[in-house]
Design a protein around this motif. Structure first.
Motif, PDB file in Angstrom:
ATOM      1  N   MET A  72       0.903  -1.456   0.753  1.00 49.16           N
ATOM      2  CA  MET A  72      -0.325  -0.114  -0.350  1.00 49.16           C
ATOM      3  C   MET A  72       0.873   1.103  -0.222  1.00 49.16           C
ATOM      4  N   THR A  73       0.615   2.572  -0.990  1.00 48.99           N
ATOM      5  CA  THR A  73       1.701   3.377  -1.219  1.00 48.99           C
ATOM      6  C   THR A  73       1.039   3.793  -0.052  1.00 48.99           C
ATOM      7  N   THR A  74       1.747   5.034   0.245  1.00 53.70           N
ATOM      8  CA  THR A  74       2.016   6.302   1.271  1.00 53.70           C
ATOM      9  C   THR A  74       0.439   7.615   0.893  1.00 53.70           C
ATOM     10  N   LYS A  75      -0.093   7.904  -0.085  1.00 54.42           N
ATOM     11  CA  LYS A  75      -0.556   7.889  -0.900  1.00 54.42           C
ATOM     12  C   LYS A  75      -2.084   7.142   0.141  1.00 54.42           C
ATOM     13  N   GLN A  76      -2.386   5.616  -0.226  1.00 55.33           N
ATOM     14  CA  GLN A  76      -3.148   5.108   0.338  1.00 55.33           C
ATOM     15  C   GLN A  76      -3.663   4.468   1.667  1.00 55.33           C
ATOM     16  N   LYS A  77      -2.004   4.855   2.271  1.00 50.53           N
ATOM     17  CA  LYS A  77      -2.434   4.959   3.702  1.00 50.53           C
ATOM     18  C   LYS A  77      -2.512   5.547   4.499  1.00 50.53           C
ATOM     19  N   LEU A  78      -3.126   7.223   3.594  1.00 47.55           N
ATOM     20  CA  LEU A  78      -3.106   8.647   4.315  1.00 47.55           C
ATOM     21  C   LEU A  78      -4.662   8.498   3.886  1.00 47.55           C
ATOM     22  N   LEU A  79      -5.049   8.712   2.639  1.00 45.48           N
ATOM     23  CA  LEU A  79      -7.076   8.338   2.068  1.00 45.48           C
ATOM     24  C   LEU A  79      -7.180   7.291   3.520  1.00 45.48           C
ATOM     25  N   GLN A  80      -7.232   5.701   3.469  1.00 48.58           N
ATOM     26  CA  GLN A  80      -7.842   5.308   4.348  1.00 48.58           C
ATOM     27  C   GLN A  80      -7.649   5.670   5.562  1.00 48.58           C
ATOM     28  N   ILE A  81      -6.583   6.455   6.374  1.00 42.47           N
ATOM     29  CA  ILE A  81      -6.842   7.259   7.424  1.00 42.47           C
ATOM     30  C   ILE A  81      -7.672   8.429   7.641  1.00 42.47           C
ATOM     31  N   CYS A  82      -7.970   8.861   6.861  1.00 41.69           N
ATOM     32  CA  CYS A  82      -8.423   9.931   6.800  1.00 41.69           C
ATOM     33  C   CYS A  82     -10.275   9.450   6.612  1.00 41.69           C
ATOM     34  N   ASN A  83     -10.021   8.233   5.975  1.00 40.69           N
ATOM     35  CA  ASN A  83     -11.754   7.448   6.036  1.00 40.69           C
ATOM     36  C   ASN A  83     -11.998   6.706   6.872  1.00 40.69           C
ATOM     37  N   GLU A  84     -11.401   6.452   7.797  1.00 38.18           N
ATOM     38  CA  GLU A  84     -11.685   5.558   9.328  1.00 38.18           C
ATOM     39  C   GLU A  84     -12.277   7.253   9.890  1.00 38.18           C
ATOM     40  N   ARG A  85     -11.321   8.231  10.424  1.00 38.25           N
ATOM     41  CA  ARG A  85     -11.556   9.185  10.956  1.00 38.25           C
ATOM     42  C   ARG A  85     -13.014   9.234  10.631  1.00 38.25           C
ATOM     43  N   VAL A  86     -13.153   9.737   9.362  1.00 42.77           N
ATOM     44  CA  VAL A  86     -14.130  10.568   9.350  1.00 42.77           C
ATOM     45  C   VAL A  86     -15.962   9.241   9.451  1.00 42.77           C
ATOM     46  N   ASP A  87     -15.442   8.500   9.092  1.00 46.10           N
ATOM     47  CA  ASP A  87     -16.206   6.876  10.338  1.00 46.10           C
ATOM     48  C   ASP A  87     -16.480   6.552  10.827  1.00 46.10           C
ATOM     49  N   LYS A  88     -15.322   7.252  12.297  1.00 43.33           N
ATOM     50  CA  LYS A  88     -15.889   6.995  13.107  1.00 43.33           C
ATOM     51  C   LYS A  88     -16.495   9.003  13.450  1.00 43.33           C
ATOM     52  N   ARG A  89     -15.816  10.009  13.400  1.00 44.27           N
ATOM     53  CA  ARG A  89     -17.196  10.886  13.603  1.00 44.27           C
ATOM     54  C   ARG A  89     -18.683  10.580  13.791  1.00 44.27           C
ATOM     55  N   MET A  90     -19.186  10.056  11.840  1.00 48.66           N
ATOM     56  CA  MET A  90     -20.041   9.501  11.554  1.00 48.66           C
ATOM     57  C   MET A  90     -20.323   8.597  12.647  1.00 48.66           C
ATOM     58  N   ASN A  91     -20.267   7.540  12.779  1.00 47.80           N
ATOM     59  CA  ASN A  91     -19.975   6.937  14.348  1.00 47.80           C
ATOM     60  C   ASN A  91     -20.737   7.499  15.449  1.00 47.80           C
ATOM     61  N   ASP A  92     -20.203   8.225  16.268  1.00 44.26           N
ATOM     62  CA  ASP A  92     -20.322   9.059  17.210  1.00 44.26           C
ATOM     63  C   ASP A  92     -20.991   9.873  17.286  1.00 44.26           C
ATOM     64  N   TYR A  93     -21.241  10.650  15.747  1.00 44.54           N
ATOM     65  CA  TYR A  93     -22.579  11.366  15.641  1.00 44.54           C
ATOM     66  C   TYR A  93     -24.010  10.516  15.802  1.00 44.54           C
ATOM     67  N   LYS A  94     -23.831   9.328  15.179  1.00 49.26           N
ATOM     68  CA  LYS A  94     -25.325   8.725  15.020  1.00 49.26           C
ATOM     69  C   LYS A  94     -25.638   8.648  16.491  1.00 49.26           C
ATOM     70  N   GLU A  95     -24.691   7.571  16.911  1.00 44.89           N
ATOM     71  CA  GLU A  95     -24.800   6.828  18.907  1.00 44.89           C
ATOM     72  C   GLU A  95     -25.875   8.527  19.741  1.00 44.89           C
ATOM     73  N   GLU A  96     -24.920   9.486  19.180  1.00 43.65           N
ATOM     74  CA  GLU A  96     -25.227  10.831  20.214  1.00 43.65           C
ATOM     75  C   GLU A  96     -26.453  11.301  19.614  1.00 43.65           C
ATOM     76  N   ILE A  97     -26.597  10.582  18.791  1.00 40.93           N
ATOM     77  CA  ILE A  97     -28.407  10.943  17.882  1.00 40.93           C
ATOM     78  C   ILE A  97     -29.117  10.713  18.075  1.00 40.93           C
ATOM     79  N   ASN A  98     -28.947   8.839  19.011  1.00 39.36           N
ATOM     80  CA  ASN A  98     -29.796   7.845  19.193  1.00 39.36           C
ATOM     81  C   ASN A  98     -29.748   7.986  21.001  1.00 39.36           C
TER      82      ASN A  98
END
Length: 148
Positions: free
Chosen positions: A1-27
């Motif tokens: 995996m290239t550095t760019k791919q790893k960085l994009l994956q980390i960004c996606n993971e952090r946004v996913d975590k943010r989304m899950n946190d908001y969904k939990e708070e909404i519930n």
């Protein structure tokens, strides 16, 4: 995996975590509203209004995070460019930036990258600039040394 791919994956993971946190708070807020509705009195109206306000805010944050996720899907990790663009790693004499979304500091493979948005102040200074371009930001002089 290239550095760019790893960085994009980390960004996606952090946004996913943010989304899950908001969904939990909404519930949690929805559960609180439902339980308040069962034994409602006039004293509860102020608390009920605050809960509705919090619900609206979290739904807005969730919507923003979904837009960010969609935006990240536009990043192509296999594109090379002579100028800084969405998805570029821009190395300067002071620090390295990953032009994606405003995630902040990412430590990866003994290196530090700052994930920034194209629309951020420093993103605006970097975008479409080639190697050897210099610019000032927060009273620091930067020189682009490499674009990956």
């Amino acid at each position: 995996m290239t550095t760019k791919q790893k960085l994009l994956q980390i960004c996606n993971e952090r946004v996913d975590k943010r989304m899950n946190d908001y969904k939990e708070e909404i519930n949690l807020i929805k559960e609180s509203i439902a339980s308040n509705d069962k034994g409602s009195s006039e004293d509860d109206d102020a608390g009920h209004g605050k809960l509705l306000n919090d619900l609206e805010k979290n739904m807005s944050y969730l919507n923003d995070a979904k837009k960010t996720k969609e935006y990240l899907s536009n990043i192509k990790t296999n594109v090379e460019s002579k100028e800084a663009m969405l998805g570029s790693i821009v190395k300067t004499n002071m620090m390295s930036f990953y032009i994606s979304t405003s995630i902040g500091k990412i430590e990866l493979d003994d290196a530090v990258f700052y994930a920034i948005s194209v629309n951020s102040p420093i993103g605006q200074l970097l975008i479409n600039k080639p190697v050897n371009t210099s610019f000032e930001f927060n009273q620091n002089k930067y020189v682009i040394t490499e674009i990956i």
